[in-house]
Design a protein around this motif. Sequence first.
Motif, PDB file in Angstrom:
ATOM      1  N   CYS A 259       0.328  -5.238  -2.711  1.00 16.98           N
ATOM      2  CA  CYS A 259      -1.119  -5.338  -2.071  1.00 16.98           C
ATOM      3  C   CYS A 259      -1.197  -4.224  -1.109  1.00 16.98           C
ATOM      4  N   ASP A 260      -0.081  -3.180  -1.218  1.00 18.67           N
ATOM      5  CA  ASP A 260      -0.240  -1.749  -0.282  1.00 18.67           C
ATOM      6  C   ASP A 260      -1.193  -0.916  -1.026  1.00 18.67           C
ATOM      7  N   SER A 261      -1.871  -0.251  -0.157  1.00 22.15           N
ATOM      8  CA  SER A 261      -2.822   0.799  -0.600  1.00 22.15           C
ATOM      9  C   SER A 261      -2.085   1.715  -1.564  1.00 22.15           C
ATOM     10  N   LYS A 262      -2.714   2.088  -2.620  1.00 21.60           N
ATOM     11  CA  LYS A 262      -2.280   3.262  -3.400  1.00 21.60           C
ATOM     12  C   LYS A 262      -2.575   4.678  -3.096  1.00 21.60           C
ATOM     13  N   PRO A 263      -1.873   5.991  -3.258  1.00 22.53           N
ATOM     14  CA  PRO A 263      -2.190   7.007  -2.740  1.00 22.53           C
ATOM     15  C   PRO A 263      -3.501   7.595  -3.143  1.00 22.53           C
TER      16      PRO A 263
END
Length: 297
Positions: A236-240
Motif C-alpha cells: 500500500c505504500d506509495s511508489k516512487p
Amino acid sequence: MFSLALIVAATLSAPAQILYKITGNGLQKPSFIIGTYHLAPVSFVDSIPGVKAALETAEQACGEVEISELTSNESVQKMQAAMMLPEGQTLDKLLSADELSRLNALLKDLLGVDLSNPMVAQQLGRMSPQGLSTQLTVLMYLKKNPDFNPLSSFDGYFQQQMVQAGKPVKGFETVDFQVDVLFNGTPMEDQVKGLMCVVDNREWQEQMADDVVSAFFSQDLKAIEDALEREMGNDCDSKPEDKDRLIYNRNANWLKMMPQMMSEKSTFFAVGAAHLVGEKGVLEGLRKAGYQVEGMK
C-alpha cells in the motif's frame, strides 16, 4: 478528537513555518509562499503571523489552479466526470465479493448504509476506485471531526482575498492538467488496489490524517513531511513514480514558472503543504536557485 482551540493557542507562541517570504536573487520586491491543507478551516488563517501583511504587500496571487477556473461549472463537471467510471461500469463489477463486503462494512460504519442501498449504489457505486478513495478519506475525517465544514476550507481563501482586493490571480496548472494527473494517470488495477488499501487500513489512514492536521496546526513543516513519508511497509505504500507524478514533477514545473512571476510582481503563492517540504520541495528548490526563503515572523 483533537481540540482546535488548544492547537491554535499553542501556535500563537510558535514561529510560523507554513508562511515564507522570498527575497534576493535580483528581486525588487519580496514574494510569499504558504502551504495549505484541505482539512484546515478558514479560521486558522488568524493564527498565522504575518499573513495579512503579506496579502496586503503582494500584487498578485498564484495557486495550483486559478480559482475562477477551478470553480466554473465546466470545471466542476470535468472533475465530477473524472471521478466516475465509464458508462456501464460499476464498482460491484470491478471488486471481488470479498472486497465488496469489506467496502460495504466501512460504508455502513461511516454512513449507516452501504452499496446495497439503491441510492448509495447510484451515487457511490458508479465512482472510480480512485475517486471513492478520496471520498472515503474525507468521510473518515468527518466521522471523527463532525464540526469540520469541507465547503469552507483553507485552500482557496488566499486567492479569494486577492480577488476581493482587485488584484490579479493566476494558476500554475489547468483543471484539465490536474484531472489528467490526479485521476487519469493510474491504471484501473492499481486504483482498485489503492481503494482496498484505504478500506483495509482505516486506523492507519485516520492516524496519518490526525498527525498531518496536528503538524499543520503547529505550523511544523518537518512534522508534516515525517507524517506524509510514513509507510506501512506493504504494497500500500506509495511508489516512487507516484510521488514523482503527484508531487516532484509538478514542483519542478512550478519552480520554472516562479522567477518570472516574482520579477514582474510581488506574488503570494498558495500551494499544498506537501509541495513545500523535503529536498525536492519548492522551498529548497527556491534556495538552490539563489533566493532567500525565510519564515514570516
